[in-house]
Design an enzyme around this catalytic site. Structure first.
Site, PDB file in Angstrom:
ATOM      1  N   CYS A  24      -2.924   0.177   7.257  1.00 51.26           N
ATOM      2  CA  CYS A  24      -2.211   1.449   7.136  1.00 51.26           C
ATOM      3  C   CYS A  24      -2.464   2.348   8.341  1.00 51.26           C
ATOM      4  O   CYS A  24      -1.550   3.033   8.804  1.00 51.26           O
ATOM      5  CB  CYS A  24      -2.595   2.133   5.836  1.00 51.26           C
ATOM      6  SG  CYS A  24      -2.020   1.190   4.386  1.00 51.26           S
ATOM      7  N   CYS A  47      -6.736   2.207   5.278  1.00 51.06           N
ATOM      8  CA  CYS A  47      -7.336   0.931   5.653  1.00 51.06           C
ATOM      9  C   CYS A  47      -6.845   0.550   7.058  1.00 51.06           C
ATOM     10  O   CYS A  47      -6.008   1.256   7.640  1.00 51.06           O
ATOM     11  CB  CYS A  47      -6.934  -0.134   4.640  1.00 51.06           C
ATOM     12  SG  CYS A  47      -5.196  -0.659   4.773  1.00 51.06           S
ATOM     13  N   HIS A  74       0.843  -1.198   0.000  1.00 52.13           N
ATOM     14  CA  HIS A  74       0.000   0.000   0.000  1.00 52.13           C
ATOM     15  C   HIS A  74       0.879   1.249   0.000  1.00 52.13           C
ATOM     16  O   HIS A  74       1.987   1.255   0.544  1.00 52.13           O
ATOM     17  CB  HIS A  74      -0.893   0.025   1.244  1.00 52.13           C
ATOM     18  CG  HIS A  74      -2.002  -0.968   1.198  1.00 52.13           C
ATOM     19  ND1 HIS A  74      -3.209  -0.746   1.813  1.00 52.13           N
ATOM     20  CD2 HIS A  74      -2.103  -2.198   0.629  1.00 52.13           C
ATOM     21  CE1 HIS A  74      -4.003  -1.776   1.626  1.00 52.13           C
ATOM     22  NE2 HIS A  74      -3.353  -2.686   0.911  1.00 52.13           N
ATOM     23  N   GLU A 130       0.773   3.988   1.689  1.00 45.73           N
ATOM     24  CA  GLU A 130       1.158   4.479   3.011  1.00 45.73           C
ATOM     25  C   GLU A 130       2.322   3.675   3.589  1.00 45.73           C
ATOM     26  O   GLU A 130       3.250   4.238   4.166  1.00 45.73           O
ATOM     27  CB  GLU A 130      -0.024   4.397   3.989  1.00 45.73           C
ATOM     28  CG  GLU A 130      -1.216   5.231   3.587  1.00 45.73           C
ATOM     29  CD  GLU A 130      -2.288   4.445   2.841  1.00 45.73           C
ATOM     30  OE1 GLU A 130      -3.471   4.703   3.079  1.00 45.73           O
ATOM     31  OE2 GLU A 130      -1.930   3.570   2.016  1.00 45.73           O
TER      32      GLU A 130
END
Length: 145
Positions: A79, A76, A46, A48
Site C-alpha cells: 500500500c 503495509c 487492501h 488503500e
C-alpha cells in the site's frame, strides 16, 4: 478519519480485518475502501488499494494530485508503494503496525528523498479508536476458535 473508521466497521461486519481508507481532495471525499482480501480471495484487496482504484477511475488517471488519504492502520509495503506511485500528497493514519507498517514502524518507505515522489505522513490520528476496532476484532476471532 471518522469516515475511514466507518469503512473499517464495514470490513469487520463481513469478517474482514477492520481497516478502512478514504481519499479526499479539498473537502470532497473522492473514494472509500475497506479490506476485502478474504471475501474477494485476492491479496490486493487492501482498503488503500481499493480506495486508490476507485479514485483513479473517478478522476480519470493514475495520478491523484492534491489528494490525501486517511487510513485506520499504518500502510503495509504494497500500500505504501501504491500511495507513492499514485502521487497522493498526504497520508494520515490511525493505528501503528509494529510488524509490517511502512511509515516508520517496521521500515519507512515514505522517507523523503527515497523515491521520486514524497508523501507527507502523520500517524496516530484517532489512534485509540483505530487500535480498538482491530483489537476487538482479533479478540473476538480468537474467542470463536
Amino acid at each position: 478519519m471518522k469516515e475511514a473508521l466507518r469503512q473499517a466497521k464495514k470490513a469487520a461486519d463481513i469478517g474482514e480485518t477492520p481497516v478502512g481508507a478514504v481519499i479526499v481532495r479539498g473537502a470532497e471525499i473522492i473514494s472509500r475502501g475497506y479490506n476485502r482480501r478474504e471475501t474477494k480471495k485476492n491479496a490486493l484487496g487492501h482498503a488503500e488499494i481499493i480506495a486508490i482504484n476507485k479514485a483513479c477511475k473517478k478522476l480519470g488517471g493514475w495520478r491523484l494530485p492534491k489528494c490525501d488519504m486517511y487510513v485506520t492502520l499504518e500502510p503495509c509495503p504494497m500500500c505504501a508503494g501504491a500511495i507513492i506511485n499514485s502521487r497522493i500528497e498526504n497520508v494520515f493514519f490511525g493505528a501503528f503496525d509494529k510488524k509490517s507498517g511502512c511509515a516508520g514502524s517496521a521500515v519507512d518507505l515514505f522517507e523523503h528523498g527515497l523515491f521520486n515522489h514524497n508523501v507527507n505522513v502523520s500517524g496516530g490520528i484517532m489512534e485509540t479508536e483505530c487500535s480498538q476496532i482491530l483489537s476487538l476484532f482479533f479478540k473476538e476471532l480468537r474467542r470463536k476458535k
